[in-house]
Scaffold this motif. Sequence first.
Motif, PDB file in Angstrom:
ATOM      1  N   GLU A  77      10.017   6.740  -1.136  1.00  0.00           N
ATOM      2  CA  GLU A  77       9.528   5.788  -0.131  1.00  0.00           C
ATOM      3  C   GLU A  77       9.545   4.395  -0.750  1.00  0.00           C
ATOM      4  O   GLU A  77       9.227   4.231  -1.929  1.00  0.00           O
ATOM      5  N   THR A  79       7.799   0.712  -0.324  1.00  0.00           N
ATOM      6  CA  THR A  79       6.660   0.064   0.322  1.00  0.00           C
ATOM      7  C   THR A  79       6.485  -1.350  -0.232  1.00  0.00           C
ATOM      8  O   THR A  79       7.073  -1.701  -1.265  1.00  0.00           O
ATOM      9  N   ASP A  80       5.667  -2.127   0.466  1.00  0.00           N
ATOM     10  CA  ASP A  80       5.311  -3.492   0.045  1.00  0.00           C
ATOM     11  C   ASP A  80       6.537  -4.383  -0.197  1.00  0.00           C
ATOM     12  O   ASP A  80       6.528  -5.205  -1.121  1.00  0.00           O
ATOM     13  N   LEU A  81       7.574  -4.204   0.621  1.00  0.00           N
ATOM     14  CA  LEU A  81       8.765  -5.050   0.476  1.00  0.00           C
ATOM     15  C   LEU A  81       8.439  -6.458   0.941  1.00  0.00           C
ATOM     16  O   LEU A  81       7.952  -6.667   2.053  1.00  0.00           O
ATOM     17  N   ARG A  82       8.724  -7.424   0.058  1.00  0.00           N
ATOM     18  CA  ARG A  82       8.452  -8.828   0.360  1.00  0.00           C
ATOM     19  C   ARG A  82       9.584  -9.700  -0.196  1.00  0.00           C
ATOM     20  O   ARG A  82      10.184  -9.384  -1.211  1.00  0.00           O
ATOM     21  N   THR A  89      10.420  -8.213  -3.851  1.00  0.00           N
ATOM     22  CA  THR A  89       9.522  -7.343  -4.604  1.00  0.00           C
ATOM     23  C   THR A  89       9.201  -6.135  -3.745  1.00  0.00           C
ATOM     24  O   THR A  89       9.313  -6.182  -2.510  1.00  0.00           O
ATOM     25  N   GLY A  90       8.808  -5.069  -4.396  1.00  0.00           N
ATOM     26  CA  GLY A  90       8.437  -3.858  -3.678  1.00  0.00           C
ATOM     27  C   GLY A  90       8.032  -2.771  -4.642  1.00  0.00           C
ATOM     28  O   GLY A  90       7.933  -2.996  -5.856  1.00  0.00           O
ATOM     29  N   GLU A  91       7.783  -1.606  -4.076  1.00  0.00           N
ATOM     30  CA  GLU A  91       7.398  -0.459  -4.883  1.00  0.00           C
ATOM     31  C   GLU A  91       8.130   0.770  -4.365  1.00  0.00           C
ATOM     32  O   GLU A  91       8.186   0.996  -3.151  1.00  0.00           O
ATOM     33  N   THR A  93       8.266   4.900  -4.578  1.00  0.00           N
ATOM     34  CA  THR A  93       7.521   6.093  -4.951  1.00  0.00           C
ATOM     35  C   THR A  93       8.409   7.306  -4.729  1.00  0.00           C
ATOM     36  O   THR A  93       8.902   7.522  -3.612  1.00  0.00           O
ATOM     37  N   ALA A 146       7.162  -0.381  -9.562  1.00  0.00           N
ATOM     38  CA  ALA A 146       7.189  -1.718  -8.970  1.00  0.00           C
ATOM     39  C   ALA A 146       8.465  -2.412  -9.431  1.00  0.00           C
ATOM     40  O   ALA A 146       8.887  -2.253 -10.579  1.00  0.00           O
ATOM     41  N   THR A 148      11.106  -6.124  -9.034  1.00  0.00           N
ATOM     42  CA  THR A 148      11.396  -7.488  -8.585  1.00  0.00           C
ATOM     43  C   THR A 148      12.883  -7.713  -8.798  1.00  0.00           C
ATOM     44  O   THR A 148      13.404  -7.419  -9.878  1.00  0.00           O
TER      45      THR A 148
END
Length: 172
Positions: A77, A79-82, A89-91, A93, A146, A148
Amino acid sequence: MSGSGQAFGVALAAAAMVLLTGCGGAEPAGRPSAAVQTSFPDLDAARGDPTLPGLTSARPQPGAVDRLTGPFDDRFELTDLRLAAGAVTGELTVTSDVSQLLDLQVLAGFYDGEGRYLGSARFDQHALHEEPGHGVEGDTHDEAVAFTIEAPAAFRARVASAAVGVPVLVNE
């Protein structure tokens, strides 16, 4: 030696010579060897880093970070895509299992305000230790990574959107 014994000796010597020549001699030109084939003329060798379909044709809206479809999408997955200041950036999992993550590559495509493809960059993570006794001891598999990914400086100021996918994901 009798005539039949002499003929037998000549035949035996000829057979031995054929066997020995066949075992170590050179193959005639144009005749394939019985050795293992190591090249495949109809298969192109891989060149460069892996890519993802849609990388150059995606048209994310300004400010958005879209997902690119890849071969491992059922195993993680994102998540936290910016997107900020020309960097994504994102994470990630891993959801498929809990074994150590050996190799990961996250690919980001960058686009201008009109949605035109500008170029790409990558985040690579390799196993912390590649030989026994080196690296971190104990539990070395993190479920989340995480990342970048900065756009190349040549067009970083023009980045308005991005698209992200995973072309490489290898677990132990």
